[in-house]
Scaffold this active site. Structure first.
Site, PDB file in Angstrom:
ATOM      1  N   ASN A  21     -58.563   2.797 -38.214  1.00  0.00           N
ATOM      2  CA  ASN A  21     -59.805   2.373 -38.852  1.00  0.00           C
ATOM      3  C   ASN A  21     -60.813   1.998 -37.770  1.00  0.00           C
ATOM      4  O   ASN A  21     -60.828   0.885 -37.269  1.00  0.00           O
ATOM      5  CB  ASN A  21     -59.529   1.187 -39.776  1.00  0.00           C
ATOM      6  N   ASP A  22     -61.658   2.948 -37.443  1.00  0.00           N
ATOM      7  CA  ASP A  22     -62.660   2.752 -36.394  1.00  0.00           C
ATOM      8  C   ASP A  22     -63.572   1.568 -36.654  1.00  0.00           C
ATOM      9  O   ASP A  22     -64.299   1.133 -35.762  1.00  0.00           O
ATOM     10  CB  ASP A  22     -63.563   3.997 -36.310  1.00  0.00           C
ATOM     11  N   CYS A  23     -63.577   1.096 -37.854  1.00  0.00           N
ATOM     12  CA  CYS A  23     -64.546   0.065 -38.241  1.00  0.00           C
ATOM     13  C   CYS A  23     -63.939  -1.329 -38.329  1.00  0.00           C
ATOM     14  O   CYS A  23     -64.629  -2.287 -38.664  1.00  0.00           O
ATOM     15  CB  CYS A  23     -65.192   0.437 -39.570  1.00  0.00           C
ATOM     16  N   ASN A  68     -63.142  -3.770 -36.107  1.00  0.00           N
ATOM     17  CA  ASN A  68     -63.373  -3.988 -34.673  1.00  0.00           C
ATOM     18  C   ASN A  68     -63.103  -5.451 -34.337  1.00  0.00           C
ATOM     19  O   ASN A  68     -64.003  -6.273 -34.310  1.00  0.00           O
ATOM     20  CB  ASN A  68     -64.814  -3.612 -34.313  1.00  0.00           C
TER      21      ASN A  68
END
Ligand code: BGC
Ligand code: NOJ
Length: 811
Positions: free
Chosen positions: A482-484, A486
């Protein structure tokens, strides 16, 4: 409402209403030359790299949304129209766009004059061929003008869109007979040019946009077309274009065919010119000679069809449900090939000037096409592994043209390395090619520093072992899948990249998702070691995996589901303790695929929680409850409004993880239910809501918390394609490549009485018939291979060229 229908026999989607809810596109080309084409002939072409070698110009996010493309215009006594309806938008008496495997056919008719354009990129050809068929269906003689049109891009699509102070003075063309050559920057450092030609004498030409269109018109009403007269303009700077004008006469019932070619040419530096600033046209002439007649086009069209016959024949299902057949046999596999070719570069949601090839994306894409083009999969694995660092870490992206890691994006996405184990494992299972593990592969593309692919895979595994956090869970780094999410990026600066900002030095945030992945693909690593006789290596790895399982038991379970992560402050992410984001789908999928909790009931509990909290009418949302405000310690995920993208959107990519998890838990009905919900052909009837193409998956469908649940975005280029194919073909229909043969293990809805799968594997063909007389979901009573009863469920590798009958009796 539907906007067309499937034509399965021809493997086409036939659009019959040009006003689709969004441009519905197709891809042409599968090697080096590519085009994107919409159902109204919008789109553009490029060679290899959508940013650096863009042949024709396209303006994204335009008004109207899809303007600019490969247009044809007809002017018959002042009545002007286009076969694809756009750009002129004269009402057509009939309209049809057939998107097929690597080609599109767009046809319109006005007053019994019919114009059909076939757009295709022939195999092995660096160009797009357009065959225009004009038919007079009336009983009177017709005389009219035909105009072609493309607008050149000055090669680098980003520069082309931004650097006007220079661009408006650089454009150059040459014209010879019916061929227009685009040669901007060829005079200096470029050794490539493009051309657009037609196999006929022309009555006029234009190469300057303003002369052709007029400064105050749009593509819908170019001056030259409206007046039926080319300007014979020669472009000097500004915006070079290419347009041919042909005066056509047709007797009643007569048909005429024309062949247009848009081509790309590279010339060795020493041969660039044949006179002062006169470009060497010999290679272009050779290309043009290949497509002189409609018969040449027919031949290329047949070759393309044969190419797809072969690719698609590797896995074919025959099921009473025709939507399932067309998804599995045609469109899902086609989409897998497109994602292989394009990664995430060029679509109607990806500009082609942004992203390179993702490390994790490309490894996952591979599981959707390795059975079709194993040699290219092998090359891809080596390319990807070549960007890996010595410590097992990886660049998050690499550039397709240079194949080098992208410094600007950097590394530290700690799931990345493990995906290399997935792709390598699946490649070997498909092909039996163990030699790939001995291939010497550089680190960070440094040819003086290489190690075997096996060593690379091992470093992927140990990258996790060497990067554990306070709970002994894997450190998440900048983000995992999940790149988001963070967790080490605390950003309060507008515009700062969530992906590249990692401002919590020595970040301790940990990922339960990566822990699950480590158990799953760690296990694959162990098996690779065992197969190679590296028993102590295997034992050692096993130890790390067992330890990780214990850690997940201790710190990864929330009571009703798996926790998602631990944040910078050591607090749980994805736990009932939180107000929002109590549960996330990714860790449920990954931990259960790894087998965690299958024996003690936790997997069932987690899957029930998914059903209860994440599932909705249109699919499984990513998290729940959605985040209602920006939470700095979580990052981009909370930047999206509720129900969109990673903030509780239906991120289709991870839905198949839950399908697979359900099959492992033996629940075929649930797996199938999830499959059907997001499978495009089943959504055809709700095209108005769904919006994107009913023949391909979209990355995201708005979730239950969104303003418009069910509305999809980001179609085509998504890991969804490969994971869904993997889930349906291997886990639901249950035909799965393994090292020593094909493993058969269907997990299906109880009301399926049976189906057939034809699978080509290691040179042999298996014709598998599954029968389910007792209405079970899972379990095999008997398998007969060529009439003989088999022990276990592994079909052995049969003789090359043999056709084998397999009967599977469930019960
Ligand atoms: C998107 C992600 C994507 C990331 C990197 C984000 O804005 O939501 O889906 O992976 O950018 O491009
Ligand atoms: C799209 C990216 O391409 C992919 O790598 C990522 O896993 C998903 N978005 C989820 O963030």
């Amino acid at each position: 409402m539907k906007y067309g229908h499937f034509d399965d026999k021809n493997r086409e989607y036939v659009i019959t209403n040009p006003r689709t809810p969004y441009p519905w596109i197709n891809y042409l080309g599968c090697e080096e030359f590519f085009s994107i084409i919409t159902n109204t002939a919008g789109g553009y072409s490029f060679y290899k790299d959508a940013r650096l070698r863009r042949l024709t110009r396209y303006r994204y996010n335009n008004v109207p949304v899809d303007d600019g493309g490969k247009y044809f215009y007809i002017n018959e006594n002042g009545k002007v129209w286009s076969p694809g309806w756009k750009p002129v938008k004269t009402e057509l008496d009939s309209y049809e766009c057939r998107h097929g495997m690597g080609y599109s056919i767009i046809k319109g008719e006005v007053d019994q004059l019919e114009a059909e354009v076939l757009y295709m990129v022939p195999l092995g050809y660096r160009g797009e061929v357009q065959r225009v068929k004009l038919t007079n269906n009336s009983d009177r003689k017709r005389s009219f003008s035909l105009f072609s049109f493309v607008e050149w891009c000055l090669w680098d699509a980003l520069e082309d869109n931004t650097n006007f102070q220079r661009n408006f003075s650089t454009g150059q063309v040459e014209i010879v007979d019916s061929t227009i050559y685009h040669k901007t920057e060829y005079r200096e450092r470029r050794d490539h040019y493009a051309f657009y030609t037609v196999n006929s004498k022309v009555d006029g030409l234009d190469t300057d946009r303003e002369a052709f269109v007029g400064l105050y018109n749009g593509f819908d009403a170019p001056d030259a077309v409206m007046e039926g007269k080319s300007r014979n303009s020669h472009a000097y700077g500004w915006s070079p274009i290419a347009s041919h004008h042909l005066q056509i006469d047709l007797e009643p019932g007569e048909e005429k065919q024309l062949v247009f070619v848009l081509g790309y040419v590279e010339v060795p530096v020493k041969d660039k010119f044949v006179g002062p600033q006169v470009i060497n046209k010999a290679p272009a002439e050779e290309m043009i000679a290949q497509f002189q007649t409609p018969a040449d086009v027919d031949q290329a069209f047949d070759d393309l069809a044969a190419f797809w016959d072969k690719l698609l024949s590797v896995y074919q299902v025959e099921h009473p449900d025709e939507e399932l057949n067309r998804a599995v046999n045609i469109w899902n596999q086609y989409q897998c090939m497109v994602t292989f070719n394009f990664s995430r570069s060029a679509s109607f949601f990806e500009s082609g000037i942004g992203r390179g090839m993702g490390f994790r994306d490309s490894n996952q894409d591979l599981i959707g096409f390795v059975h079709q083009v194993p040699e290219r999969a092998r090359e891809r694995i080596i390319d990807i592994a070549s960007t890996q660092f010595e410590d097992g870490g990886a660049y998050h992206q690499y550039q397709p043209l240079t194949k080098k890691g992208n410094d600007a994006v950097g590394s530290n996405f700690n799931d990345d390395p493990l995906w290399l184990i997935l792709s390598t494992d699946e490649y070997i299972k498909e092909t039996g090619d163990w030699s790939i593990l001995d291939e010497m592969v550089p680190f960070d593309n440094d040819e003086s520093n290489t190690a075997s692919l096996f060593e690379h895979v091992k470093r992927s595994f140990y990258h996790v072992v060497n990067n554990l956090g306070p709970h002994k869970l894997p450190l998440i780094g900048r983000a995992d899948w999940n790149d988001c999410l963070n967790l080490n990026c605390f950003s309060d600066t507008p515009g700062e990249s969530f992906q590249t900002t990692e401002n919590m030095e020595g970040g301790v945030a940990e990922s339960v998702f990566i822990a699950g992945m480590f158990v799953l693909y760690g296990d694959a690593f162990v098996k690779l070691c065992q197969q190679r006789g590296l028993n102590s290596e295997a034992e050692e790895a096993r130890g790390h995996i067992e330890a990780m399982k214990n850690v997940v038991d201790q710190h990864g379970w929330d009571g009703e589901w798996f926790i998602r992560a631990y944040d910078h402050f050591g607090e749980k992410v994805g736990s009932d303790e939180q107000e929002e984001g109590k549960i996330f789908v990714e860790s449920q999928g990954m931990c259960i695929m790894a087998g965690i909790g299958l024996e003690d009931g936790r997997a069932r509990k987690a899957l029930d929680s998914v059903k209860e909290r994440l599932d909705c009418e249109y699919g499984i949302v990513l998290n729940n409850p959605a985040f209602t405000s920006y939470i700095m310690k979580y990052g981009e995920i909370s930047s999206y409004p509720e129900g969109y993208k990673e903030n509780a959107g239906i991120f289709c990519h991870n839905n198949p993880w839950i399908m697979i998890a359900e099959t492992l838990a033996g629940n075929g009905d649930a797996a199938w239910d999830y499959f059907r919900k997001i499978c495009p052909p089943y959504l055809e009837e709700i095209s108005d809501l769904h919006k994107t193409e009913p023949y391909v998956y979209s990355q995201m469908i708005a979730g239950k918390d969104a303003q418009k649940p069910g509305e999809a975005k980001n179609s085509w280029l998504t890991g969804t394609a490969s994971w869904n194919f993997y889930a349906i073909s291997q886990y639901i229909l249950g035909v799965r490549p393994d090292f020593e043969g094909l493993r058969i293990n269907p997990v299906i809805p109880k009301d399926w009485s049976g189906y057939k799968v034809s699978r080509k594997f290691r040179g042999a063909t298996y014709q598998i018939e599954v029968k389910n007389p007792e209405g079970v979901s899972t379990g095999i009573k008997d398998i007969l291979l060529n009439g003989k009863k088999l022990e276990g469920n592994l079909l052995p590798i049969c003789e090359e060229g043999s056709v084998n009958e397999v009967e599977v009796l469930m019960g």
